[in-house]
Design a protein around this motif. Structure first.
Motif, mmCIF file in Angstrom:
data_model
loop_
_atom_site.group_PDB
_atom_site.id
_atom_site.type_symbol
_atom_site.label_atom_id
_atom_site.label_comp_id
_atom_site.label_asym_id
_atom_site.label_seq_id
_atom_site.Cartn_x
_atom_site.Cartn_y
_atom_site.Cartn_z
ATOM 1 N N ALA A 2 -13.093 -3.786 10.447
ATOM 2 C CA ALA A 2 -12.851 -2.840 9.361
ATOM 3 C C ALA A 2 -11.605 -2.011 9.629
ATOM 4 N N VAL A 3 -11.322 -1.737 10.905
ATOM 5 C CA VAL A 3 -10.135 -0.947 11.259
ATOM 6 C C VAL A 3 -8.878 -1.690 10.846
ATOM 7 N N VAL A 4 -8.846 -3.000 11.059
ATOM 8 C CA VAL A 4 -7.690 -3.808 10.677
ATOM 9 C C VAL A 4 -7.490 -3.757 9.167
ATOM 10 N N GLY A 5 -8.569 -3.822 8.414
ATOM 11 C CA GLY A 5 -8.493 -3.734 6.960
ATOM 12 C C GLY A 5 -7.965 -2.393 6.498
ATOM 13 N N VAL A 6 -8.456 -1.323 7.116
ATOM 14 C CA VAL A 6 -8.002 0.024 6.752
ATOM 15 C C VAL A 6 -6.520 0.191 7.082
ATOM 16 N N VAL A 7 -6.107 -0.292 8.243
ATOM 17 C CA VAL A 7 -4.697 -0.201 8.628
ATOM 18 C C VAL A 7 -3.844 -0.998 7.650
ATOM 19 N N GLY A 8 -4.320 -2.167 7.240
ATOM 20 C CA GLY A 8 -3.582 -2.982 6.270
ATOM 21 C C GLY A 8 -3.416 -2.281 4.937
ATOM 22 N N VAL A 9 -4.478 -1.658 4.470
ATOM 23 C CA VAL A 9 -4.415 -0.928 3.201
ATOM 24 C C VAL A 9 -3.456 0.258 3.322
ATOM 25 N N LEU A 10 -3.535 0.995 4.409
ATOM 26 C CA LEU A 10 -2.636 2.134 4.606
ATOM 27 C C LEU A 10 -1.185 1.688 4.686
ATOM 28 N N LEU A 11 -0.946 0.578 5.354
ATOM 29 C CA LEU A 11 0.418 0.051 5.461
ATOM 30 C C LEU A 11 0.935 -0.358 4.078
ATOM 31 N N ALA A 12 0.116 -1.024 3.300
ATOM 32 C CA ALA A 12 0.519 -1.429 1.951
ATOM 33 C C ALA A 12 0.811 -0.205 1.078
ATOM 34 N N MET A 13 -0.004 0.826 1.213
ATOM 35 C CA MET A 13 0.220 2.056 0.439
ATOM 36 C C MET A 13 1.521 2.728 0.868
ATOM 37 N N ALA A 14 1.801 2.733 2.163
ATOM 38 C CA ALA A 14 3.033 3.350 2.662
ATOM 39 C C ALA A 14 4.260 2.605 2.152
ATOM 40 N N VAL A 15 4.216 1.287 2.190
ATOM 41 C CA VAL A 15 5.344 0.488 1.692
ATOM 42 C C VAL A 15 5.525 0.728 0.195
ATOM 43 N N GLY A 16 4.444 0.768 -0.552
ATOM 44 C CA GLY A 16 4.524 1.051 -1.982
ATOM 45 C C GLY A 16 5.126 2.417 -2.262
ATOM 46 N N ALA A 17 4.718 3.400 -1.494
ATOM 47 C CA ALA A 17 5.267 4.752 -1.665
ATOM 48 C C ALA A 17 6.758 4.774 -1.349
ATOM 49 N N LEU A 18 7.175 4.071 -0.311
ATOM 50 C CA LEU A 18 8.594 4.010 0.041
ATOM 51 C C LEU A 18 9.410 3.324 -1.053
ATOM 52 N N MET A 19 8.829 2.315 -1.689
ATOM 53 C CA MET A 19 9.534 1.641 -2.781
ATOM 54 C C MET A 19 9.707 2.576 -3.977
ATOM 55 N N VAL A 20 8.684 3.340 -4.281
ATOM 56 C CA VAL A 20 8.781 4.299 -5.383
ATOM 57 C C VAL A 20 9.819 5.369 -5.058
ATOM 58 N N ILE A 21 9.788 5.876 -3.849
ATOM 59 C CA ILE A 21 10.758 6.899 -3.435
ATOM 60 C C ILE A 21 12.173 6.348 -3.507
ATOM 61 N N SER A 22 12.381 5.121 -3.046
ATOM 62 C CA SER A 22 13.702 4.500 -3.100
ATOM 63 C C SER A 22 14.190 4.376 -4.540
ATOM 64 N N SER A 23 13.297 4.027 -5.435
ATOM 65 C CA SER A 23 13.641 3.906 -6.848
ATOM 66 C C SER A 23 14.032 5.256 -7.444
ATOM 67 N N VAL A 24 13.275 6.283 -7.134
ATOM 68 C CA VAL A 24 13.561 7.628 -7.657
ATOM 69 C C VAL A 24 14.887 8.145 -7.111
ATOM 70 N N VAL A 25 15.132 7.942 -5.824
ATOM 71 C CA VAL A 25 16.396 8.393 -5.220
ATOM 72 C C VAL A 25 17.572 7.673 -5.870
ATOM 73 N N ALA A 26 17.456 6.366 -6.087
ATOM 74 C CA ALA A 26 18.535 5.611 -6.723
ATOM 75 C C ALA A 26 18.788 6.116 -8.142
ATOM 76 N N SER A 27 17.730 6.423 -8.862
ATOM 77 C CA SER A 27 17.872 6.941 -10.217
ATOM 78 C C SER A 27 18.601 8.286 -10.229
ATOM 79 N N HIS A 28 18.209 9.182 -9.350
ATOM 80 C CA HIS A 28 18.874 10.490 -9.263
ATOM 81 C C HIS A 28 20.333 10.331 -8.847
ATOM 82 N N GLN A 29 20.579 9.437 -7.910
ATOM 83 C CA GLN A 29 21.949 9.199 -7.454
ATOM 84 C C GLN A 29 22.799 8.646 -8.596
ATOM 85 N N ALA A 30 22.238 7.736 -9.384
ATOM 86 C CA ALA A 30 22.977 7.161 -10.511
ATOM 87 C C ALA A 30 23.302 8.230 -11.554
#
Length: 106
Positions: A2-30
């Motif tokens: 279960a720990v591996v599953g939880v870590v996987g979900v947290l990692l996926a959420m972190a990557v998703g959050a970073l993608m959203v942040i990257s998109s917002v930063v690019a939009s503001h920069q543009a």
């Protein structure tokens, strides 16, 4: 297990959050780059420089702000419309585009 599953979900959420942040930063920069490029081009037109020189100034300002100039159009009333694009820093996020206008009220 279960720990591996939880870590996987947290990692996926972190990557998703970073993608959203990257998109917002690019939009503001543009948007910032488009605004500044339009102001730079309009200032060049007010100084009496030709449209080609004003658009070159807009391209230079956009470039210094991490954007690429897509289009630049000037009008006889000394107004200018600019479109720029910024590539997001994270892969697979895409490109942010922005338009800006500077000059007298339409």
């Amino acid at each position: 297990m279960a720990v591996v599953g939880v870590v996987g979900v947290l990692l996926a959420m972190a990557v998703g959050a970073l993608m959203v942040i990257s998109s917002v930063v690019a939009s503001h920069q543009a948007h910032s780059a488009a605004d500044l490029a339009a102001l730079g081009a309009a200032a060049a037109l007010v100084r009496g420089e030709p449209a080609l020189t004003a658009c070159a100034a807009a391209g230079s300002v956009a470039s210094r702000n991490g954007a690429g100039l897509v289009s630049c159009s000037t009008e006889p009333d000394l107004s200018v419309e600019i479109e720029v694009r910024v590539v997001a820093t994270m892969p697979h996020v895409g490109v942010a585009a922005a338009r800006s206008r500077a000059g007298p009220s339409p």
